[in-house]
Write a protein that holds these residues in place. Structure first.
Motif, PDB file in Angstrom:
ATOM      1  N   SER A 153       0.832  -1.200   0.000  1.00 51.96           N
ATOM      2  CA  SER A 153       0.000   0.000   0.000  1.00 51.96           C
ATOM      3  C   SER A 153       0.866   1.250   0.000  1.00 51.96           C
ATOM      4  O   SER A 153       2.007   1.238   0.450  1.00 51.96           O
ATOM      5  CB  SER A 153      -0.912   0.028   1.229  1.00 51.96           C
ATOM      6  OG  SER A 153      -1.753  -1.104   1.275  1.00 51.96           O
ATOM      7  N   HIS A 157      -2.446   6.422  -1.757  1.00 47.29           N
ATOM      8  CA  HIS A 157      -3.703   5.734  -2.036  1.00 47.29           C
ATOM      9  C   HIS A 157      -4.763   6.135  -1.026  1.00 47.29           C
ATOM     10  O   HIS A 157      -5.962   6.093  -1.332  1.00 47.29           O
ATOM     11  CB  HIS A 157      -3.506   4.213  -1.973  1.00 47.29           C
ATOM     12  CG  HIS A 157      -2.596   3.682  -3.028  1.00 47.29           C
ATOM     13  ND1 HIS A 157      -1.894   2.503  -2.882  1.00 47.29           N
ATOM     14  CD2 HIS A 157      -2.253   4.176  -4.246  1.00 47.29           C
ATOM     15  CE1 HIS A 157      -1.162   2.294  -3.959  1.00 47.29           C
ATOM     16  NE2 HIS A 157      -1.368   3.292  -4.800  1.00 47.29           N
ATOM     17  N   GLY A 164      -6.367   5.308  -4.801  1.00 49.66           N
ATOM     18  CA  GLY A 164      -6.549   4.038  -4.113  1.00 49.66           C
ATOM     19  C   GLY A 164      -7.527   3.141  -4.850  1.00 49.66           C
ATOM     20  O   GLY A 164      -7.323   1.922  -4.947  1.00 49.66           O
ATOM     21  N   TYR A 167      -5.855   1.676  -7.861  1.00 48.74           N
ATOM     22  CA  TYR A 167      -4.973   0.578  -7.452  1.00 48.74           C
ATOM     23  C   TYR A 167      -5.792  -0.666  -7.127  1.00 48.74           C
ATOM     24  O   TYR A 167      -5.415  -1.786  -7.485  1.00 48.74           O
ATOM     25  CB  TYR A 167      -4.156   1.012  -6.243  1.00 48.74           C
ATOM     26  CG  TYR A 167      -3.135   0.002  -5.781  1.00 48.74           C
ATOM     27  CD1 TYR A 167      -2.227  -0.575  -6.667  1.00 48.74           C
ATOM     28  CD2 TYR A 167      -3.058  -0.357  -4.434  1.00 48.74           C
ATOM     29  CE1 TYR A 167      -1.280  -1.486  -6.234  1.00 48.74           C
ATOM     30  CE2 TYR A 167      -2.110  -1.270  -3.989  1.00 48.74           C
ATOM     31  CZ  TYR A 167      -1.223  -1.823  -4.890  1.00 48.74           C
ATOM     32  OH  TYR A 167      -0.285  -2.727  -4.461  1.00 48.74           O
ATOM     33  N   GLY A 168      -6.929  -0.466  -6.470  1.00 49.15           N
ATOM     34  CA  GLY A 168      -7.804  -1.596  -6.174  1.00 49.15           C
ATOM     35  C   GLY A 168      -8.268  -2.294  -7.431  1.00 49.15           C
ATOM     36  O   GLY A 168      -8.333  -3.531  -7.496  1.00 49.15           O
ATOM     37  N   THR A 196      -6.770  -0.868   1.793  1.00 48.69           N
ATOM     38  CA  THR A 196      -6.515  -1.258   0.406  1.00 48.69           C
ATOM     39  C   THR A 196      -7.456  -2.378  -0.030  1.00 48.69           C
ATOM     40  O   THR A 196      -7.995  -2.347  -1.138  1.00 48.69           O
ATOM     41  CB  THR A 196      -5.051  -1.706   0.246  1.00 48.69           C
ATOM     42  OG1 THR A 196      -4.180  -0.625   0.623  1.00 48.69           O
ATOM     43  CG2 THR A 196      -4.758  -2.103  -1.195  1.00 48.69           C
ATOM     44  N   GLN A 199     -10.807  -1.194  -1.045  1.00 46.80           N
ATOM     45  CA  GLN A 199     -10.918  -0.653  -2.397  1.00 46.80           C
ATOM     46  C   GLN A 199     -11.307  -1.754  -3.389  1.00 46.80           C
ATOM     47  O   GLN A 199     -12.038  -1.506  -4.353  1.00 46.80           O
ATOM     48  CB  GLN A 199      -9.606   0.006  -2.826  1.00 46.80           C
ATOM     49  CG  GLN A 199      -9.074   1.049  -1.854  1.00 46.80           C
ATOM     50  CD  GLN A 199     -10.136   2.013  -1.370  1.00 46.80           C
ATOM     51  OE1 GLN A 199     -10.728   2.769  -2.144  1.00 46.80           O
ATOM     52  NE2 GLN A 199     -10.399   1.997  -0.074  1.00 46.80           N
TER      53      GLN A 199
END
Length: 356
Positions: A153, A157, A164, A167-168, A196, A199
């Motif tokens: 993480s 994010h 974030g 990225y998820g 994280t 997400q």
């Protein structure tokens, strides 16, 4: 997503003396790495305490800037930064039962050589976790027949939730790739790792049928020191972490930041809170937390656990009166590992049951 590639030479991370087995690591992206074993693991291994795990820094909690209209909860399980490490509560720990050698070579077997039925552990470490500390958790699962996907993480994010979410989605797409798409999943999220993973849950909820199978593939999820607290506590933690000597100033600056960018921060956090409370993952869950964690309101934590149980989720928990945020494995190794072992044995993972 880019091609999967091997590390070479000095890029290889060594986790200690070999114990008759080994693993290969493959970099999927900058922050996502796959680890899988190259030789069968012994069936008589058991969880053993880890040794010299650096005390992780603690994450900072967050909550809704204003109460969510459709939720009675005002505290979040979503974390942020890490505090300086605190002294140990116990003496030196005994060595792990596994210390695997990492081998990286362009001639190493392809990722496709891993078993399609082997469980895949999604490990979400705390922010700034050192490789050696992450290795202790990783090796526990590698030794028991799982491959491990480490998803790191970034503080950005959290500070800018849209990143974030992006990225998820990246992680979700990795898990939908053919090499992973049929594999049962287990989640182990520490501190900011809980944020994280949330997400991913948001994308699962929004994607409905497109990602519904992903939630169904999760056979168990473990949460270690996820943060339950107020937005103000998050700001205080930010001050303690970034500029301890200017803690009060940083706290006020952080609160101002969340107020000025409410629609880009607090509103996103509120949505994440609602999604986590009503998680589409209904597999058995395990929570680790402690009463002296400044970033975890135990009343809020117990409320979340009770809510999930009322939804029909089988939830186990282990708490301590005194421990360290995201360092329970280091502070209470035998208790932590026996609780984790009992939980894993309750899951529908035949290879694990045989090894336990």
């Amino acid at each position: 997503m880019g091609n999967v590639h091997f590390f070479r030479g000095s890029d290889a991370e060594m986790s200690g003396k070999g114990s008759g087995g080994g693993f290969i690591s493959q970099k999927i992206s900058k922050s996502i790495t796959l680890y899988y074993t190259t030789t069968p693991t012994s069936e008589d291994h058991c969880f053993c305490p880890a040794k010299n795990i650096p005390a992780p820094t603690a994450s900072i909690p967050l909550t809704s800037a204003s109460p969510a209209s459709d939720s009675s909860f005002t505290s979040s399980t979503l974390p942020l930064l890490d505090y300086p490490s605190a002294p140990l509560l116990s003496g030196p720990l005994s060595p792990t039962s596994v210390s695997l050698q990492t081998t990286h070579s362009s001639d190493s077997p392809s990722i496709s050589s891993t078993s399609s039925s082997r469980p895949l552990l999604l490990l979400f470490p705390w922010l700034g976790a050192r490789p050696g500390a992450v290795a202790k958790y990783r090796d526990l699962y590698l030794e028991h027949g799982m491959d491990v996907l480490v998803v790191e993480s970034s503080v950005m994010h959290f500070l800018w939730p849209r990143w974030g979410l992006d990225y998820g989605l990246e992680v979700v797409r990795v898990l939908k790739e053919p090499r992973f798409s049929e594999r049962p999943l287990l989640v182990h999220a520490c501190s900011i790792g809980g944020y994280t993973f949330t997400q991913l849950l948001i994308h699962i909820v929004q994607g409905q049928e497109k990602y519904a199978s992903l939630a169904q593939r999760v056979i168990g999820h473990v949460y270690d020191s996820i943060v339950a607290g107020t937005l103000e506590h998050m700001a205080i933690g930010l001050g303690k972490t970034v500029f301890p000597r200017l803690e009060f100033l940083v706290k006020n600056a952080a609160m101002l930041y969340f107020w000025l960018f409410k629609t880009h921060t607090a509103d996103f956090y509120n949505n994440g809170i609602r999604v986590f409370h009503n998680s589409p993952v209904t597999a058995p869950a395990l929570f680790f937390f402690c009463e002296n964690d400044a970033l975890c309101d135990t009343v809020v934590m117990e409320t979340i656990i009770d809510l999930w149980r009322k939804r029909g989720v089988a939830v186990e928990s282990r708490s301590w009166k005194k421990s360290i945020h995201a360092a329970h494995l280091r502070c209470h190794p035998e208790d932590y590992l026996s609780t984790l072992e009992k939980f894993l044995n309750s899951l529908p993972i035949a290879p694990l049951k045989a090894k336990m």
